[in-house]
Scaffold this active site. Sequence first.
Site, mmCIF file in Angstrom:
data_model
loop_
_atom_site.group_PDB
_atom_site.id
_atom_site.type_symbol
_atom_site.label_atom_id
_atom_site.label_comp_id
_atom_site.label_asym_id
_atom_site.label_seq_id
_atom_site.Cartn_x
_atom_site.Cartn_y
_atom_site.Cartn_z
ATOM 1 N N ASP A 1 0.818 -1.229 0.000
ATOM 2 C CA ASP A 1 0.000 0.000 0.000
ATOM 3 C C ASP A 1 0.848 1.273 0.000
ATOM 4 O O ASP A 1 0.313 2.371 -0.093
ATOM 5 C CB ASP A 1 -0.928 0.008 1.223
ATOM 6 C CG ASP A 1 -2.003 -1.074 1.114
ATOM 7 O OD1 ASP A 1 -2.326 -1.491 -0.011
ATOM 8 O OD2 ASP A 1 -2.514 -1.495 2.174
ATOM 9 N N ARG B 1 -2.508 2.010 -9.750
ATOM 10 C CA ARG B 1 -1.532 2.893 -9.085
ATOM 11 C C ARG B 1 -0.242 3.060 -9.878
ATOM 12 O O ARG B 1 0.497 4.020 -9.653
ATOM 13 C CB ARG B 1 -1.240 2.392 -7.663
ATOM 14 C CG ARG B 1 -2.413 2.644 -6.736
ATOM 15 C CD ARG B 1 -2.171 2.256 -5.310
ATOM 16 N NE ARG B 1 -3.296 2.719 -4.495
ATOM 17 C CZ ARG B 1 -3.606 2.241 -3.291
ATOM 18 N NH1 ARG B 1 -2.872 1.284 -2.747
ATOM 19 N NH2 ARG B 1 -4.640 2.730 -2.634
HETATM 20 C C1 S3P Z 1 -5.496 -5.595 3.110
HETATM 21 C C2 S3P Z 1 -4.760 -6.336 2.230
HETATM 22 C C3 S3P Z 1 -4.112 -5.767 1.032
HETATM 23 C C4 S3P Z 1 -4.006 -4.250 1.120
HETATM 24 C C5 S3P Z 1 -5.285 -3.627 1.577
HETATM 25 C C6 S3P Z 1 -5.680 -4.136 2.948
HETATM 26 C C7 S3P Z 1 -6.116 -6.259 4.274
HETATM 27 O O1 S3P Z 1 -4.871 -6.109 -0.105
HETATM 28 O O2 S3P Z 1 -3.636 -3.728 -0.131
HETATM 29 O O3 S3P Z 1 -5.150 -2.219 1.636
HETATM 30 O O4 S3P Z 1 -6.555 -5.572 5.207
HETATM 31 O O5 S3P Z 1 -6.158 -7.501 4.270
HETATM 32 P P1 S3P Z 1 -4.640 -7.478 -0.928
HETATM 33 O O6 S3P Z 1 -5.089 -8.599 -0.078
HETATM 34 O O7 S3P Z 1 -5.487 -7.323 -2.159
HETATM 35 O O8 S3P Z 1 -3.176 -7.510 -1.222
#
Ligand code: S3P
Length: 434
Positions: A316, A347
Amino acid sequence: MKFILQPGGALHGAFRVPGDKSISHRSIMLGSLAKGITDVEGFLEGEDALATLQAFRDMGVEIEGPEQGKVRIHGVGLHGLKKPQHPLDLGNSGTSMRLLSGLLAGQDFDTVMVGDESLSKRPMERVAKPLRMMGAVIETTGEKGTPPITVRGGKPLHGIHYDMPVASAQVKSGILLAGLYADGETSVTEPAPTRDHTERMLNGFGYAISSQGSTVCLHGGGDLLATRIDVPADISSAAFFMVGASIAQGSDITIQHVGINPTRTGVIDILKLMGANIQLLNCREVGGEPVADIRVCSAQLHGIDIPEALVPLAIDEFPVLFIAASCASGKTVLRGAEELRVKESDRIQVMADGLQILGIKAEPTPDGIIIEAGQLGSGTVVSHGDHRIAMAFAMASLRSSGAITVEDCANVATSFPGFVELSNKVGLNIRAVN
Ligand code: S3P
């Protein structure tokens, strides 16, 4: 809403950023499914976590607050949720929708989930597919496996072993939540480490969960017991100021009580590889999550080839890391990060477009970007409603030669309420204009 940023400045002070978004979502979910009252402190009062909170109220859970980060959840037990009267509106929040897909597959009622324009474009088959293997009946009714999602209730689930093709904590968590309702053992193997807040929190709620190497495993049919949760400050929100203080000469900040779970600290490792001056102070453990105060002083950064192993651990933080790369010396190369194309915006493309407008050579590649450091200029960039893009370009103003306008910034409220006020207090010069 747009941000108008005046150039220059340095960052100073000791301050806290809002609560961790991932942990805040999970506190509402597990608190609602637990037996008894769960008290949460440090809850993120941002739109994404509030969407999760509202979804559980819509399913009959009594939740008091949030008030100054405090939430009291009257848990209804694993089988106590009620059918919502309307589709659950999860706004901008991918975490809510993907985790809820698993949790709702275990209920005895049907549910429909919808989201905003950005969420409606995001891939949901990645979680629907393994849930179907467990016996769930789920339809992604958007055009390309996208929301709205209908989850049919009353379908018996059985445990599976799932080898995840993408490193996704949301998919892993969705499967584990369905696993609470499944017969037998549910296990997930991840191709690279992803955030493990669900596993840690299940453990905190007294639910047996084990992990061996890259595989995590639980058995259905147990109970969650209410607990207290202290949500640390979000390292993903702290990251903006970590980069800001690194690039703005004369800066010295301390960000307090930040979660430093090792599945989230890729941003620290990457900045250190670039030459950043970062110290972790007062390291401690709070409610099963490691926490520290993070001191950052300005430093001359240099470009690097970002190690691919760090990508999921900083997933992120790349928008703001691209700003760091623009202010470093030399070239920074990112590979193995195609996931960035399916976040709240693409992004890679959106950052490349904005950096180019500001005069930086930024070449998008299918799975990353190549950035040549240079002088950030001035101009108007578009965030495409992506909170992290908006905040990243806000930090760029610390080193730009002229004013920067960032358009479409309202979604900063999804993860970082009070961003403008805090930024102005510690040394940026932002005006938010409607
Ligand atoms: C998150 C997992 C990530 C992250 C998101 C929050 C989470 O996504 O990018 O902001 O809280 O499990 P992905 O599981 O798609 O990588």
